[in-house]
Scaffold this motif. Structure first.
Motif, short mmCIF file in Angstrom:
data_model
loop_
_atom_site.label_atom_id
_atom_site.label_comp_id
_atom_site.label_asym_id
_atom_site.label_seq_id
_atom_site.Cartn_x
_atom_site.Cartn_y
_atom_site.Cartn_z
N THR A 1 10.67 -1.75 22.58
CA THR A 1 12.02 -1.39 22.14
C THR A 1 12.55 -0.15 22.87
OG1 THR A 1 11.03 -0.10 20.35
CG2 THR A 1 11.68 -2.35 19.83
N ASP A 2 13.86 -0.02 22.85
CA ASP A 2 14.47 1.14 23.53
C ASP A 2 14.26 2.44 22.77
OD1 ASP A 2 16.07 0.31 21.44
OD2 ASP A 2 17.97 0.67 22.49
N LYS A 3 13.96 2.33 21.46
CA LYS A 3 13.67 3.54 20.69
C LYS A 3 12.23 3.50 20.20
CE LYS A 3 18.32 4.46 18.91
NZ LYS A 3 19.07 3.21 18.64
N LYS A 4 11.65 4.69 20.05
CA LYS A 4 10.29 4.74 19.51
C LYS A 4 10.35 4.64 17.99
CE LYS A 4 7.98 6.76 23.38
NZ LYS A 4 6.91 7.64 23.87
N PRO A 5 9.31 4.09 17.36
CA PRO A 5 9.37 3.84 15.91
C PRO A 5 9.71 5.08 15.07
CG PRO A 5 7.20 3.25 16.82
CD PRO A 5 8.09 3.55 17.96
N ARG A 6 9.25 6.27 15.51
CA ARG A 6 9.56 7.45 14.67
C ARG A 6 11.07 7.73 14.67
NH1 ARG A 6 6.70 9.58 18.75
NH2 ARG A 6 7.95 10.58 20.36
N ASP A 7 11.79 7.31 15.72
CA ASP A 7 13.25 7.47 15.72
C ASP A 7 13.92 6.38 14.88
OD1 ASP A 7 12.96 9.63 17.46
OD2 ASP A 7 12.85 8.26 19.18
N LEU A 8 13.11 5.42 14.46
CA LEU A 8 13.63 4.34 13.62
C LEU A 8 13.07 4.45 12.21
CD1 LEU A 8 13.19 1.53 16.29
CD2 LEU A 8 15.38 2.45 15.51
N GLY A 9 12.52 5.60 11.89
CA GLY A 9 12.11 5.87 10.51
C GLY A 9 10.65 5.63 10.17
N ILE A 10 9.82 5.29 11.15
CA ILE A 10 8.41 5.05 10.82
C ILE A 10 7.50 5.95 11.66
CG2 ILE A 10 6.50 3.38 10.95
CD1 ILE A 10 8.28 1.23 10.06
N ASP A 11 6.68 6.77 10.98
CA ASP A 11 5.69 7.53 11.74
C ASP A 11 4.26 7.15 11.37
OD1 ASP A 11 5.74 8.73 9.31
OD2 ASP A 11 5.96 10.79 10.05
N ALA A 12 4.11 6.11 10.54
CA ALA A 12 2.76 5.61 10.24
C ALA A 12 2.16 5.01 11.52
CB ALA A 12 2.82 4.56 9.15
N THR A 13 0.83 5.02 11.60
CA THR A 13 0.17 4.46 12.78
C THR A 13 -0.06 2.97 12.61
OG1 THR A 13 -0.91 6.61 13.05
CG2 THR A 13 -1.80 4.76 14.33
N ILE A 14 -0.60 2.60 11.44
CA ILE A 14 -0.85 1.19 11.17
C ILE A 14 -0.42 0.89 9.74
CG2 ILE A 14 -2.65 -0.60 10.94
CD1 ILE A 14 -4.15 0.95 13.19
N ILE A 15 0.26 -0.22 9.55
CA ILE A 15 0.63 -0.64 8.19
C ILE A 15 -0.01 -2.00 7.91
CG2 ILE A 15 2.51 -1.22 6.60
CD1 ILE A 15 4.32 0.68 8.17
N PHE A 16 -0.83 -2.03 6.87
CA PHE A 16 -1.43 -3.29 6.43
C PHE A 16 -0.49 -3.85 5.38
CE2 PHE A 16 -4.72 -0.60 8.11
CZ PHE A 16 -5.45 -1.47 8.92
N TYR A 17 0.28 -4.83 5.79
CA TYR A 17 1.38 -5.33 4.97
C TYR A 17 0.97 -6.61 4.25
CZ TYR A 17 5.84 -7.65 3.96
OH TYR A 17 6.87 -8.29 3.35
N ASN A 18 1.24 -6.65 2.94
CA ASN A 18 0.96 -7.86 2.18
C ASN A 18 2.01 -8.02 1.11
OD1 ASN A 18 -0.47 -10.10 1.05
ND2 ASN A 18 -1.29 -8.69 -0.50
N ASN A 19 2.64 -9.17 1.06
CA ASN A 19 3.76 -9.39 0.16
C ASN A 19 3.40 -10.25 -1.05
OD1 ASN A 19 6.45 -9.02 -0.54
ND2 ASN A 19 7.11 -10.92 0.47
N ARG A 20 2.09 -10.30 -1.37
CA ARG A 20 1.65 -11.04 -2.56
C ARG A 20 0.78 -10.11 -3.41
NH1 ARG A 20 -0.17 -14.55 1.65
NH2 ARG A 20 1.16 -16.37 1.92
N PRO A 21 0.66 -10.43 -4.71
CA PRO A 21 -0.23 -9.59 -5.53
C PRO A 21 -1.66 -9.65 -5.01
CG PRO A 21 0.91 -11.25 -6.89
CD PRO A 21 1.31 -11.51 -5.48
N GLU A 22 -2.04 -10.83 -4.53
CA GLU A 22 -3.39 -11.03 -4.02
C GLU A 22 -3.32 -11.01 -2.50
OE1 GLU A 22 -6.90 -14.30 -4.91
OE2 GLU A 22 -4.80 -14.81 -5.25
N TYR A 23 -4.40 -10.60 -1.84
CA TYR A 23 -4.40 -10.63 -0.39
C TYR A 23 -5.13 -11.89 0.08
CZ TYR A 23 -5.19 -9.37 4.46
OH TYR A 23 -5.23 -9.38 5.84
#
Lengths: 472, 83
Positions: free
Chosen positions: A293-315
């Motif tokens: 991307t043309d912008k780095k993630p911290r300029d787009l509001g994210i400074d986390a290194t890794i996000i383990f994303y899960n959209n259910r109660p169970e993984y």
């Protein structure tokens, strides 16, 4: 035709094969590493598109330790390979998140941060978590004689709240489990220590830096590496190794073979194994979207290194019934390490979104005559990745300068792993032995995982089966 | 004739190469190496392997305990160097 003869053949120039090659060549063994691909790295490799360079596999190096932290896996292997710690030029993570629908837990390379997060989000469970930490710290996970016990049963003795168990398991499963939804407790402890107790870092220059260091060391020691050399047969006579055949036309004799190509993949080329039960091929493969991307993630509001994303109660760490699991992902932001002493080598924003995927379904698409269908589905993976990035809090004011999507069939093409598995077979050979005398397994299917784990696997199998064997 | 001091230096050179990040200058001869340096069984294997590689000296597995301290290393290895 006169056959070439060496002391040891190592199959695969990935992390474990290179580490094994360094150890053996260090002690005057005539070593030949055979690699089917035209570059090294195996599951942790790299590629370039135009002037842009990308890592595959490596999101982050686990097992971060400071040089003074003795006896930890990373420092142990540096010693064994004689590579000074500073040469890796490691930058630590900012922090990572385990993001579930109800709750999010933050962790860093300091375990206290996770403990505090648990005490805030799950106040009734923090005492159990502290006792679990104690149990894990005292557990000898690399003992090759440990019996197999499922980790969720053990962890259940310490933590009652199921959603917390799911959250703790999420990073550990997706960063190393060949088994669906659970794993062997020894494996769990290896992963837990490497991710939560030691943590993430990134070498300047990414995976290439590690590979270059290993290749340089191998060369200094006089070890030989041959690219575009596919092992088409492992030849044994009466259960004893004789040599290997490469590219269907050349035979090389040797005393020992260390194979890092995977257990089922190895058995698949040993003619004397035809009578034996074939090891299982794992169920888990992945697809990944890489966005530049043309912008780095911290300029787009994210400074986390890794996000383990899960959209259910169970993984659900399992093979999805669809092409890929749209509801869970690991999202990695290589720009978001603490670049205090070393540089962020990416001049643009780089965002990687990895989903669990179904090999057979992708393979069907790929085999179909209409290549449009495959491309269309890859585009869906990309669109879903953008959706997940948004759910992670990324602002949408960015332009995509470049994108690339790989699928399980891509993984198979470059790693030769059956069904595009990344963490190998569910059958492991923990002590590295096979029914063939002189043929040993190292790497993923020996059972130590991650980049550090695979190097340790190569080292310990080379020590145990070749170097120590010589001393007896 | 290889002297005790020379053997000590040779062992020290090996340890210095194995324990890259350790300071080996202050090693006490009568204290176990394990207590002064961060050496595990993998590293002891390397000491044995290096003795073989550099000096063609073989240490059978049953003799490993004799490499425990610098003093015992020297006592054990001097006759081997002079064979």
């Amino acid at each position: 035709m006169s056959n070439q003869k060496v002391d040891c053949i190592i199959i695969g120039a990935g992390m474990s094969g290179l580490a094994a090659g360094i150890r053996l060549s260090m002690y005057n063994k005539k070593v030949l590493i055979l690699e089917k691909h035209s570059i090294s790295g195996g599951l942790n490799s790299y590629y370039a598109r135009g002037k842009r360079k990308f890592d595959v596999g490596l999101h982050a190096l686990t097992n971060f330790v400071s040089p003074s932290d003795r006896g930890k896996p990373f420092n142990k292997l540096m010693k064994q390979l004689r590579i000074p710690y500073e040469e890796f030029k490691l930058s630590q993570q900012n922090y990572s998140l385990i993001q579930f629908p109800e709750k999010t837990l933050k962790f860093t390379n300091e375990i206290n941060v996770l403990t505090e997060e648990i005490s805030r989000n799950f106040p009734h469970e923090v005492d159990g978590f502290i006792r679990l930490l104690e149990h894990i710290r005292n557990f000898d996970e690399v003992n090759l004689n440990n019996e197999t016990v499922m980790a969720k049963v053990v962890v259940g003795n310490f933590i009652k709240e199921k959603s917390l168990v799911e959250m703790i398991f999420c990073p550990l499963l997706i960063y190393g489990s060949a088994w669906e939804n659970d794993m062997d407790f020894s494996q769990f402890v290896i992963m837990f220590k490497s991710i939560f107790l030691e943590g993430f870092s990134r070498p300047e220059g990414g995976v290439r830096t590690i590979l270059d260091l290993l290749l340089k060391r191998l060369k200094v020691n006089g070890g030989e590496l041959k690219y575009r050399a596919e092992v088409t047969r492992i030849i044994s006579h009466n259960g004893k190794i004789f040599g290997v055949e490469i590219n269907h036309n050349e035979i090389i004799e040797c005393d020992q073979v260390l194979s890092s190509m995977g257990l089922p993949e190895t058995y698949g080329v040993v003619s004397e194994f035809e009578e034996l039960k074939k090891p299982q091929t794992g169920n888990l493969s992945f697809c990944e979207s890489i966005l530049v991307t043309d912008k780095k993630p911290r300029d787009l509001g994210i400074d986390a290194t890794i996000i383990f994303y899960n959209n259910r109660p169970e993984y659900l760490y399992q093979k999805p019934k669809t092409l890929f699991d749209t509801e869970s992902a690991v999202v990695c932001f290589p720009n978001n390490f603490k670049y205090d002493s070393f540089e962020d080598d990416y001049s643009e924003g780089v965002l990687r979104v990895t989903n669990i995927a179904n090999f057979e379904l992708w393979n069907e698409l790929k085999s179909s005559e209409d290549s449009y269908l495959y491309r269309e589905q890859k585009e869906n993976v990309f669109l879903n990745a953008q959706k997940i990035l948004k759910s992670c809090g990324l602002k949408s004011e960015y332009n995509v300068n470049f994108k690339d999507i790989f699928t399980p069939t891509t993984i198979k093409r470059y790693t030769q792993h059956f069904d595009g598995t990344v963490y190998g077979s569910t059958d492991k050979s923990r002590n590295g032995t096979t029914p063939i005398h002189g043929l040993y397994i190292c790497g993923t299917d020996q059972g130590f995982l991650g980049i550090v784990g695979s190097m340790l696997s190569g080292i310990s199998m080379a020590n145990l089966h070749v170097l120590q064997g010589d001393l007896k | 004739m290889v002297t005790n001091a020379e053997v000590r230096t040779k062992v020290l050179d090996i340890i210095a190469d194995i324990a890259l990040d350790d300071d080996v200058t202050g090693i006490k001869d009568d204290v176990a190496l394990r207590e002064q340096l961060d050496l595990d069984s993998m590293d002891f294997l390397d000491i044995v392997m290096e003795l073989k590689k550099r000096h063609k000296i073989e240490v059978p597995q049953e003799d490993y305990p004799r490499l425990a301290s610098m003093a015992s290393c020297v006592e054990y290895l001097v006759p081997k160097f002079n064979q």
